[in-house]
Design a protein around this motif. Structure first.
Motif, PDB file in Angstrom:
ATOM      1  N   LEU A   1       0.832  -1.191   0.000  1.00 18.09           N
ATOM      2  CA  LEU A   1       0.000   0.000   0.000  1.00 18.09           C
ATOM      3  C   LEU A   1       0.872   1.248   0.000  1.00 18.09           C
ATOM      4  O   LEU A   1       1.996   1.250   0.508  1.00 18.09           O
ATOM      5  N   GLY A   2       0.325   2.331  -0.563  1.00 22.25           N
ATOM      6  CA  GLY A   2       1.007   3.609  -0.585  1.00 22.25           C
ATOM      7  C   GLY A   2       1.692   3.902  -1.903  1.00 22.25           C
ATOM      8  O   GLY A   2       1.797   3.048  -2.786  1.00 22.25           O
ATOM      9  N   ASN A   3       2.143   5.129  -2.027  1.00 17.59           N
ATOM     10  CA  ASN A   3       2.915   5.586  -3.187  1.00 17.59           C
ATOM     11  C   ASN A   3       4.350   5.764  -2.723  1.00 17.59           C
ATOM     12  O   ASN A   3       4.614   6.605  -1.850  1.00 17.59           O
ATOM     13  N   PRO A   4       5.310   5.007  -3.254  1.00 16.65           N
ATOM     14  CA  PRO A   4       6.696   5.114  -2.777  1.00 16.65           C
ATOM     15  C   PRO A   4       7.312   6.487  -3.023  1.00 16.65           C
ATOM     16  O   PRO A   4       8.358   6.805  -2.444  1.00 16.65           O
ATOM     17  N   TYR A   5       6.676   7.319  -3.842  1.00 12.08           N
ATOM     18  CA  TYR A   5       7.202   8.645  -4.155  1.00 12.08           C
ATOM     19  C   TYR A   5       6.435   9.766  -3.458  1.00 12.08           C
ATOM     20  O   TYR A   5       6.779  10.926  -3.612  1.00 12.08           O
ATOM     21  N   ASN A   6       5.392   9.419  -2.697  1.00 11.76           N
ATOM     22  CA  ASN A   6       4.605  10.454  -2.034  1.00 11.76           C
ATOM     23  C   ASN A   6       3.931   9.856  -0.800  1.00 11.76           C
ATOM     24  O   ASN A   6       2.869   9.239  -0.887  1.00 11.76           O
ATOM     25  N   ALA A   7       4.543  10.057   0.357  1.00  9.43           N
ATOM     26  CA  ALA A   7       4.045   9.467   1.604  1.00  9.43           C
ATOM     27  C   ALA A   7       2.706  10.043   2.024  1.00  9.43           C
ATOM     28  O   ALA A   7       2.003   9.455   2.849  1.00  9.43           O
ATOM     29  N   ALA A   8       2.333  11.180   1.447  1.00  7.75           N
ATOM     30  CA  ALA A   8       1.062  11.805   1.816  1.00  7.75           C
ATOM     31  C   ALA A   8      -0.127  11.076   1.219  1.00  7.75           C
ATOM     32  O   ALA A   8      -1.266  11.276   1.677  1.00  7.75           O
ATOM     33  N   GLN A   9       0.097  10.260   0.220  1.00  9.27           N
ATOM     34  CA  GLN A   9      -0.995   9.519  -0.412  1.00  9.27           C
ATOM     35  C   GLN A   9      -1.201   8.215   0.354  1.00  9.27           C
ATOM     36  O   GLN A   9      -0.471   7.244   0.172  1.00  9.27           O
ATOM     37  N   VAL A  10      -2.202   8.234   1.205  1.00  3.18           N
ATOM     38  CA  VAL A  10      -2.463   7.123   2.113  1.00  3.18           C
ATOM     39  C   VAL A  10      -3.787   6.465   1.726  1.00  3.18           C
ATOM     40  O   VAL A  10      -4.810   7.148   1.568  1.00  3.18           O
ATOM     41  N   THR A  11      -3.786   5.163   1.606  1.00  4.78           N
ATOM     42  CA  THR A  11      -5.002   4.414   1.298  1.00  4.78           C
ATOM     43  C   THR A  11      -5.972   4.500   2.474  1.00  4.78           C
ATOM     44  O   THR A  11      -5.583   4.289   3.621  1.00  4.78           O
ATOM     45  N   HIS A  12      -7.265   4.798   2.177  1.00  5.60           N
ATOM     46  CA  HIS A  12      -8.224   4.932   3.271  1.00  5.60           C
ATOM     47  C   HIS A  12      -9.646   4.915   2.730  1.00  5.60           C
ATOM     48  O   HIS A  12      -9.893   5.027   1.524  1.00  5.60           O
ATOM     49  N   PHE A  13     -10.587   4.775   3.655  1.00  6.58           N
ATOM     50  CA  PHE A  13     -12.016   4.906   3.373  1.00  6.58           C
ATOM     51  C   PHE A  13     -12.476   6.254   3.888  1.00  6.58           C
ATOM     52  O   PHE A  13     -12.180   6.630   5.029  1.00  6.58           O
ATOM     53  N   ASP A  14     -13.212   7.003   3.049  1.00  8.90           N
ATOM     54  CA  ASP A  14     -13.736   8.309   3.444  1.00  8.90           C
ATOM     55  C   ASP A  14     -15.167   8.114   3.943  1.00  8.90           C
ATOM     56  O   ASP A  14     -16.067   7.837   3.147  1.00  8.90           O
ATOM     57  N   PRO A  15     -15.419   8.241   5.247  1.00  2.60           N
ATOM     58  CA  PRO A  15     -16.770   7.968   5.776  1.00  2.60           C
ATOM     59  C   PRO A  15     -17.809   9.004   5.345  1.00  2.60           C
ATOM     60  O   PRO A  15     -19.012   8.759   5.472  1.00  2.60           O
ATOM     61  N   VAL A  16     -17.377  10.150   4.844  1.00  4.30           N
ATOM     62  CA  VAL A  16     -18.317  11.191   4.418  1.00  4.30           C
ATOM     63  C   VAL A  16     -18.785  10.924   2.993  1.00  4.30           C
ATOM     64  O   VAL A  16     -19.989  10.867   2.707  1.00  4.30           O
ATOM     65  N   THR A  17     -17.841  10.734   2.068  1.00  3.34           N
ATOM     66  CA  THR A  17     -18.194  10.494   0.660  1.00  3.34           C
ATOM     67  C   THR A  17     -18.441   9.028   0.359  1.00  3.34           C
ATOM     68  O   THR A  17     -18.958   8.690  -0.703  1.00  3.34           O
ATOM     69  N   ARG A  18     -18.046   8.138   1.285  1.00  5.54           N
ATOM     70  CA  ARG A  18     -18.143   6.678   1.127  1.00  5.54           C
ATOM     71  C   ARG A  18     -17.199   6.172   0.038  1.00  5.54           C
ATOM     72  O   ARG A  18     -17.354   5.056  -0.454  1.00  5.54           O
ATOM     73  N   GLU A  19     -16.207   6.973  -0.340  1.00  6.01           N
ATOM     74  CA  GLU A  19     -15.233   6.553  -1.347  1.00  6.01           C
ATOM     75  C   GLU A  19     -14.147   5.692  -0.701  1.00  6.01           C
ATOM     76  O   GLU A  19     -13.774   5.903   0.457  1.00  6.01           O
TER      77      GLU A  19
END
Length: 300
Positions: free
Chosen positions: A258-276
């Protein structure tokens, strides 16, 4: 109330059958009387359904095996008897539609037990809760009484039917999927440095890809779908804290992280507001990292 029917299909090769018997301590050649036995196709069976109020119908194969099955001619009447060891409650958790079955020569002494899994009122705890850790699925143990031929008897081992209720999964359904697949050598922009003005996130290898994917419930939080742009299976679990656990099937031989090796700010997650469900993942190929951004937007 929805009613769904499942037919349990099993391999019938001799090596599989022998393995199944040995694993369940029903070794036919040890039968001192040389009698034929009534048995389930598999001694241990899982009956699985989402606890959403539906009733699921399962056809569980039953048969006669033994040294003189070929010599039998009469019909054999089998009564399916739940044993006292069962923790599943008749009527509340299951119903046996045909507790008395006639096994016939004309059908090679094969038939099915029709069992209805009742889910109304039987919702198990949601994953990741203390109750879930203590939960034990109810079990139906069955044995058989047999009439029709003195050379046919119950196996004495019966069968074990585990009632695998799954909690309703709020993440299962059809999603619109937007994917970016960044490849170091195949073409398109590549993100070794996300601050590089030459990097264009809207110019991945193959362009921005749009599709639909179905997330199929496995448990209350875990879903099955397909991996990236291929047909290999993967499993997405939305954890209690909205983080994601991601597992790719062993058919895919490279390690996926998981993750982007070139950008630590891009974190895999579930958004409880948008349900994305927002996925960033990668694997290391011969020419460098393959990086994926995959966004799941629910259609339901």
């Amino acid at each position: 109330m929805k009613k769904l029917t499942y037919i349990l299909i099993f391999l019938s090769g001799m090596s599989f059958f022998q393995s199944c018997l040995i694993n369940n301590e029903t070794d036919l050649h040890l039968n001192a009387e040389g009698k034929n036995l009534v048995t389930l196709e598999r001694i241990e069976t899982n009956l699985t359904g989402e606890a959403n109020g539906s009733e699921y119908t399962f056809l569980v194969p039953i048969k006669i095996v033994g040294p003189t099955v070929a010599d039998l001619t009469s019909d054999i009447t089998v009564t399916i008897v739940p044993t006292d060891e069962s923790t599943a409650v008749d009527g509340d958790m299951y119903r046996i539609v045909n507790p008395v079955i006639t096994l016939k020569k004309s059908n090679n002494y094969l038939d099915n037990i029709e069992i209805i899994l009742v889910t109304e009122g039987n919702t198990p705890p949601m994953d990741d809760t203390p109750e879930f850790l203590l939960y034990v699925a109810p079990v139906l143990y069955v044995d058989f009484t047999v009439t029709g031929d003195a050379n046919v008897t119950g196996s004495g081992k019966g069968g074990t039917l585990t009632l695998n209720y799954t909690a309703p999964n709020p993440y299962a359904g059809i999603y619109d999927v937007e994917m970016r697949y960044f490849h170091p050598t195949a073409g398109g922009s590549y993100p070794p440095d996300p601050t590089d003005p030459a990097f264009n996130p809207d110019d991945p290898y193959g362009g921005v890809r749009f599709s639909q994917k179905e997330l199929v419930a496995v448990t209350g939080r875990k879903c099955e779908t397909t991996f990236a742009v291929w047909d290999d299976l993967c499993w997405i679990t939305v954890n209690l804290d909205n983080t994601i656990t991601y597992i790719v099937d062993d058919t895919w031989t490279l390690d996926v992280s998981l993750g982007n090796p070139y950008n630590a700010a891009q974190v895999t997650h579930f958004d409880p507001v948008t349900r994305e469900i927002i996925m960033y993942y990668n694997y290391l190929g011969a020419s460098g990292y393959r990086v994926f951004w995959e966004y799941f937007t629910p259609t339901f």
